[in-house]
Motif scaffolding. Structure first.
Motif, PDB file in Angstrom:
ATOM      1  N   GLY A  36       1.667  -8.702   3.160  1.00 30.85           N
ATOM      2  CA  GLY A  36       0.632  -7.771   3.627  1.00 30.85           C
ATOM      3  C   GLY A  36       0.401  -7.908   5.124  1.00 30.85           C
ATOM      4  N   PHE A  37       0.376  -9.144   5.589  1.00 29.57           N
ATOM      5  CA  PHE A  37       0.204  -9.416   7.011  1.00 29.57           C
ATOM      6  C   PHE A  37       1.383  -8.828   7.800  1.00 29.57           C
ATOM      7  N   PHE A  38       2.562  -9.032   7.242  1.00 37.20           N
ATOM      8  CA  PHE A  38       3.791  -8.524   7.845  1.00 37.20           C
ATOM      9  C   PHE A  38       3.761  -6.984   7.901  1.00 37.20           C
ATOM     10  N   ALA A  39       3.258  -6.373   6.822  1.00 41.83           N
ATOM     11  CA  ALA A  39       3.170  -4.906   6.748  1.00 41.83           C
ATOM     12  C   ALA A  39       2.241  -4.372   7.834  1.00 41.83           C
TER      13      ALA A  39
ATOM     14  N   ILE B   1       5.783   8.404  -4.492  1.00 45.47           N
ATOM     15  CA  ILE B   1       6.334   7.403  -3.568  1.00 45.47           C
ATOM     16  C   ILE B   1       5.529   6.105  -3.661  1.00 45.47           C
ATOM     17  N   ILE B   2       4.220   6.242  -3.696  1.00 44.71           N
ATOM     18  CA  ILE B   2       3.365   5.051  -3.787  1.00 44.71           C
ATOM     19  C   ILE B   2       3.660   4.291  -5.072  1.00 44.71           C
ATOM     20  N   PHE B   3       3.794   5.051  -6.175  1.00 42.20           N
ATOM     21  CA  PHE B   3       4.075   4.425  -7.466  1.00 42.20           C
ATOM     22  C   PHE B   3       5.405   3.658  -7.432  1.00 42.20           C
ATOM     23  N   VAL B   4       6.440   4.307  -6.867  1.00 36.98           N
ATOM     24  CA  VAL B   4       7.770   3.681  -6.817  1.00 36.98           C
ATOM     25  C   VAL B   4       7.721   2.411  -5.960  1.00 36.98           C
ATOM     26  N   LEU B   5       7.026   2.494  -4.827  1.00 38.34           N
ATOM     27  CA  LEU B   5       6.947   1.329  -3.940  1.00 38.34           C
ATOM     28  C   LEU B   5       6.182   0.175  -4.597  1.00 38.34           C
ATOM     29  N   LEU B   6       5.099   0.521  -5.294  1.00 38.71           N
ATOM     30  CA  LEU B   6       4.331  -0.522  -5.997  1.00 38.71           C
ATOM     31  C   LEU B   6       5.210  -1.208  -7.032  1.00 38.71           C
ATOM     32  N   LEU B   7       5.991  -0.366  -7.732  1.00 39.46           N
ATOM     33  CA  LEU B   7       6.899  -0.879  -8.763  1.00 39.46           C
ATOM     34  C   LEU B   7       7.943  -1.816  -8.132  1.00 39.46           C
ATOM     35  N   ALA B   8       8.504  -1.370  -6.994  1.00 38.81           N
ATOM     36  CA  ALA B   8       9.533  -2.164  -6.316  1.00 38.81           C
ATOM     37  C   ALA B   8       8.970  -3.523  -5.891  1.00 38.81           C
ATOM     38  N   MET B   9       7.763  -3.500  -5.315  1.00 28.79           N
ATOM     39  CA  MET B   9       7.156  -4.769  -4.864  1.00 28.79           C
ATOM     40  C   MET B   9       6.889  -5.681  -6.047  1.00 28.79           C
ATOM     41  N   ASN B  10       6.382  -5.058  -7.111  1.00 27.61           N
ATOM     42  CA  ASN B  10       6.097  -5.801  -8.334  1.00 27.61           C
ATOM     43  C   ASN B  10       7.363  -6.505  -8.842  1.00 27.61           C
TER      44      ASN B  10
ATOM     45  N   GLY C 146       6.590  -6.581   2.835  1.00 25.11           N
ATOM     46  CA  GLY C 146       6.117  -6.108   4.140  1.00 25.11           C
ATOM     47  C   GLY C 146       6.567  -4.685   4.423  1.00 25.11           C
ATOM     48  N   ILE C 147       7.868  -4.436   4.237  1.00 25.98           N
ATOM     49  CA  ILE C 147       8.394  -3.103   4.532  1.00 25.98           C
ATOM     50  C   ILE C 147       7.807  -2.072   3.561  1.00 25.98           C
ATOM     51  N   SER C 148       7.848  -2.401   2.268  1.00 22.71           N
ATOM     52  CA  SER C 148       7.334  -1.465   1.257  1.00 22.71           C
ATOM     53  C   SER C 148       5.860  -1.174   1.485  1.00 22.71           C
ATOM     54  N   LEU C 149       5.112  -2.243   1.751  1.00 27.47           N
ATOM     55  CA  LEU C 149       3.669  -2.076   1.911  1.00 27.47           C
ATOM     56  C   LEU C 149       3.333  -1.251   3.152  1.00 27.47           C
ATOM     57  N   SER C 150       4.107  -1.432   4.218  1.00 28.77           N
ATOM     58  CA  SER C 150       3.824  -0.648   5.431  1.00 28.77           C
ATOM     59  C   SER C 150       4.091   0.834   5.165  1.00 28.77           C
ATOM     60  N   VAL C 151       5.183   1.127   4.449  1.00 28.80           N
ATOM     61  CA  VAL C 151       5.465   2.530   4.106  1.00 28.80           C
ATOM     62  C   VAL C 151       4.379   3.059   3.174  1.00 28.80           C
TER      63      VAL C 151
ATOM     64  N   GLY D  53      -7.038  -5.735   6.965  1.00 33.62           N
ATOM     65  CA  GLY D  53      -7.737  -6.125   5.730  1.00 33.62           C
ATOM     66  C   GLY D  53      -7.124  -5.459   4.516  1.00 33.62           C
ATOM     67  N   ILE D  54      -6.927  -4.122   4.624  1.00 32.87           N
ATOM     68  CA  ILE D  54      -6.386  -3.367   3.480  1.00 32.87           C
ATOM     69  C   ILE D  54      -5.002  -3.895   3.127  1.00 32.87           C
ATOM     70  N   SER D  55      -4.161  -4.019   4.135  1.00 33.60           N
ATOM     71  CA  SER D  55      -2.773  -4.421   3.919  1.00 33.60           C
ATOM     72  C   SER D  55      -2.685  -5.807   3.271  1.00 33.60           C
ATOM     73  N   ILE D  56      -3.434  -6.762   3.802  1.00 38.16           N
ATOM     74  CA  ILE D  56      -3.377  -8.128   3.265  1.00 38.16           C
ATOM     75  C   ILE D  56      -3.982  -8.173   1.852  1.00 38.16           C
ATOM     76  N   ALA D  57      -5.090  -7.423   1.674  1.00 44.69           N
ATOM     77  CA  ALA D  57      -5.727  -7.419   0.349  1.00 44.69           C
ATOM     78  C   ALA D  57      -4.796  -6.802  -0.701  1.00 44.69           C
ATOM     79  N   VAL D  58      -4.184  -5.655  -0.370  1.00 43.58           N
ATOM     80  CA  VAL D  58      -3.281  -5.000  -1.336  1.00 43.58           C
ATOM     81  C   VAL D  58      -2.104  -5.934  -1.648  1.00 43.58           C
ATOM     82  N   GLY D  59      -1.541  -6.550  -0.604  1.00 41.08           N
ATOM     83  CA  GLY D  59      -0.435  -7.497  -0.804  1.00 41.08           C
ATOM     84  C   GLY D  59      -0.836  -8.636  -1.727  1.00 41.08           C
ATOM     85  N   GLY D  60      -2.017  -9.189  -1.492  1.00 41.43           N
ATOM     86  CA  GLY D  60      -2.508 -10.301  -2.314  1.00 41.43           C
ATOM     87  C   GLY D  60      -2.700  -9.890  -3.764  1.00 41.43           C
ATOM     88  N   ILE D  61      -3.293  -8.716  -3.964  1.00 43.34           N
ATOM     89  CA  ILE D  61      -3.544  -8.242  -5.343  1.00 43.34           C
ATOM     90  C   ILE D  61      -2.216  -8.044  -6.078  1.00 43.34           C
ATOM     91  N   ILE D  62      -1.257  -7.403  -5.404  1.00 47.03           N
ATOM     92  CA  ILE D  62       0.054  -7.182  -6.032  1.00 47.03           C
ATOM     93  C   ILE D  62       0.706  -8.531  -6.346  1.00 47.03           C
TER      94      ILE D  62
END
Lengths: 217, 294
Positions: free
Chosen positions: B230-233, B174-183, B29-34, B264-273
């Motif tokens: 994603g919803f949380f984000a 930053i986006i790359f690092v956050l994606l990596l962290a969530m992953n 949630g936090i990473s995705l919101s950032v 929509g974007i936030s939940i979809a990105v969260g789901g895909i990750i």
């Protein structure tokens, strides 16, 4: 049906099997006897392709250890019933769900699964416990559920690896009689055991093993 | 029956590992919101730069003696330069009107004649407004007969390209690092689930279970973590919207209200990750080794 041809298995620090040649026929009940570490479990694991021969080959019906693929291993295992000493039930599932698993995996319809599982649980005297979690069963009950799970998919053979190893004498007799009953209905049973007392009066073939070798077929 | 079993196991997996699952959801949630905030700002800056590129103009001043016949030749030659999107002729009279509009004084009243030259305002295609391309175009225009001088804001172009690159690199990193962290977080929670269910996986493999059947509860668990994260984000972004709005206006002159489809974007990105991380982390645990793999 099952044929071992010059099969050897090398483990990192020991020899699992050494030049084993043995055959199991359709609908046969055979005991594999021997002390701990003699190679009984290795023999059974080779049948359900959990391990592979270092030399030689194992043929199980139309499947051969020489050229079997991951997909075919799954198919093979769907046609074999396996019973373990430690039961290997899924603890958080109910008795019904544990027995139903092989049928669920094979994608059978719900009604068929319900009918089939209830019939088998009735047969082994556990119909009243069908909603009970597997983790709460006694050892004897757990092994009966293990056998029910093995037999529910109508396998051509049941591989029982020390099925009575964890059971008290009474439960051992019950489980052994259950396996004999299944065999009489037409399913081959290969039972690895070192409980000589339990099987002393049984008229079936005995394969004696020691140190990875077959001493007597 | 299969679906029911898979769903039941998913719920059981989530409930058994509820603390790690909660931690993963909060982290996502936090990473995705950032991440979404930065992605939006980067995209907005990109759009702004593209807008500036579209509006970028080159002024071609003509020599005073240029005849209308010569102008026709100039226009033909301008048409042959394929980087040019459009051109507009500004006569001496038009130039005087523009002067009056911009400075509020009539050029005739100041100098008693009009010294402003006729000119062309040139617009290039958006993708052609890079320093090197523009320099090339200007060189070609300078060679045309009747052209006195060519002016454009080369300094603006250089600045734009330099900062645009920096923003893209920083934002992208930053986006790359956050994606990596969530992953990593999702993978870790899924691995915890897998480790605690290794014997269960083995039993299912011995029963002849296929890969999809084995993987599904874990993938659904990852999906659940991703979707809730994603919803949380999205909730975080909305909650801090006012602060972010003021900050974005102050720092970047960026209107956060333009964020569309945020939920929509936030939940979809969260789901895909979630699906990606869980399915890759569970792969090696559900593999059956055939003879050739040894």
């Amino acid at each position: 049906m099952i044929k071992f041809s010059n099969v050897s298995v090398d483990y990192p620090y020991s020899e699992g099997l050494s030049n084993v040649n043995v055959e199991f026929k359709d609908k046969e009940f055979a005991f594999v006897l021997g002390p701990t570490g003699s190679g009984k479990s290795t023999l059974l694991r080779l049948i359900y392709m959990d391990i592979y021969p270092t030399n030689g080959r194992v043929d199980v019906k139309n499947w051969s250890s020489k050229k079997i693929t991951a997909r075919k291993i799954r198919k093979l295992r769907r046609n074999i019933g396996i019973v373990f000493q430690d039961f290997r039930l899924i603890q958080n599932l109910s008795v019904f769900e544990n027995v139903a698993l092989p049928l669920i995996i094979n994608g059978y319809p719900r009604k068929y699964i319900k009918r089939k599982v209830e019939a088998i649980l009735d047969e082994i005297g556990l119909l009243n416990s069908l909603r009970q979690k597997a983790g709460t069963l006694s050892k004897g009950e757990a092994q009966r559920v293990g056998i029910a799970r093995a037999v529910v998919k109508n396998p051509f053979v049941i591989l029982a690896d020390e099925p009575t190893g964890n059971l008290d004498p009474d439960s051992s007799v019950t489980v052994f009689n259950l396996l004999r009953k299944i065999n009489k209905l037409g399913t081959a049973v290969i039972m690895a055991t070192h409980d000589y007392l339990l099987i002393k009066d049984a008229p079936n073939r005995r394969i004696l093993m020691d140190n990875g070798k077959i001493l007597k077929k | 029956m299969r679906s029911f079993y898979i769903l039941k196991q998913t719920v059981y997996n989530i409930w058994s590992a509820r603390v790690p699952v909660m931690i993963a959801i909060i982290t996502i949630g936090i990473s995705l919101s950032v991440l979404i905030g930065i992605a939006e700002i980067t995209y907005k800056l990109y759009s702004t730069v593209e807008e500036i590129r579209k509006e970028f103009e080159i002024d071609i001043f003509l020599k005073p003696e240029t005849s209308s016949f010569q102008r026709a030749i100039i226009e033909r030659k301008l048409k042959n330069i394929h980087q040019i999107k459009s051109y507009k002729f500004v006569s001496k009279e038009d130039a005087a009107k523009i002067f009056f509009k911009e400075f509020g004084e009539n050029i005739f009243d100041i100098l008693s004649y009009n010294p402003l030259p006729a000119s062309y305002k040139i617009k290039l295609y958006g993708k052609m407004t890079h320093v090197e391309i523009v320099d090339n175009v200007v060189k070609r225009i300078n060679k045309i007969n009747g052209v006195d001088e060519v002016k454009y804001h080369s300094d603006l172009l250089i600045l734009m390209e330099k900062y645009f690159l920096i923003i893209m690199i920083i934002g992208g990193s930053i986006i790359f690092v956050l994606l990596l962290a969530m992953n990593i977080f999702i993978r870790n929670t899924i691995k915890l689930s897998v480790y605690s269910r290794q014997s269960q996986i083995f039993i299912l493999q011995l029963l002849g279970s296929g890969k999809i059947f084995l993987k599904s509860p874990f993938i659904l668990e990852g999906l659940f973590e991703g979707l809730i994260g994603g919803f949380f984000a999205a909730a975080i972004l909305y909650f801090f919207h006012d602060i972010a709005y003021e900050t974005a206006i102050y720092l970047f002159n960026y209107n956060l209200k333009e964020i569309n489809y945020l939920w929509g974007i936030s939940i979809a990105v969260g789901g895909i990750i979630g699906v990606f991380a869980s399915s890759t982390s569970v792969n090696k645990f559900v593999r059956i080794f055939a003879k050739d793999d040894y």
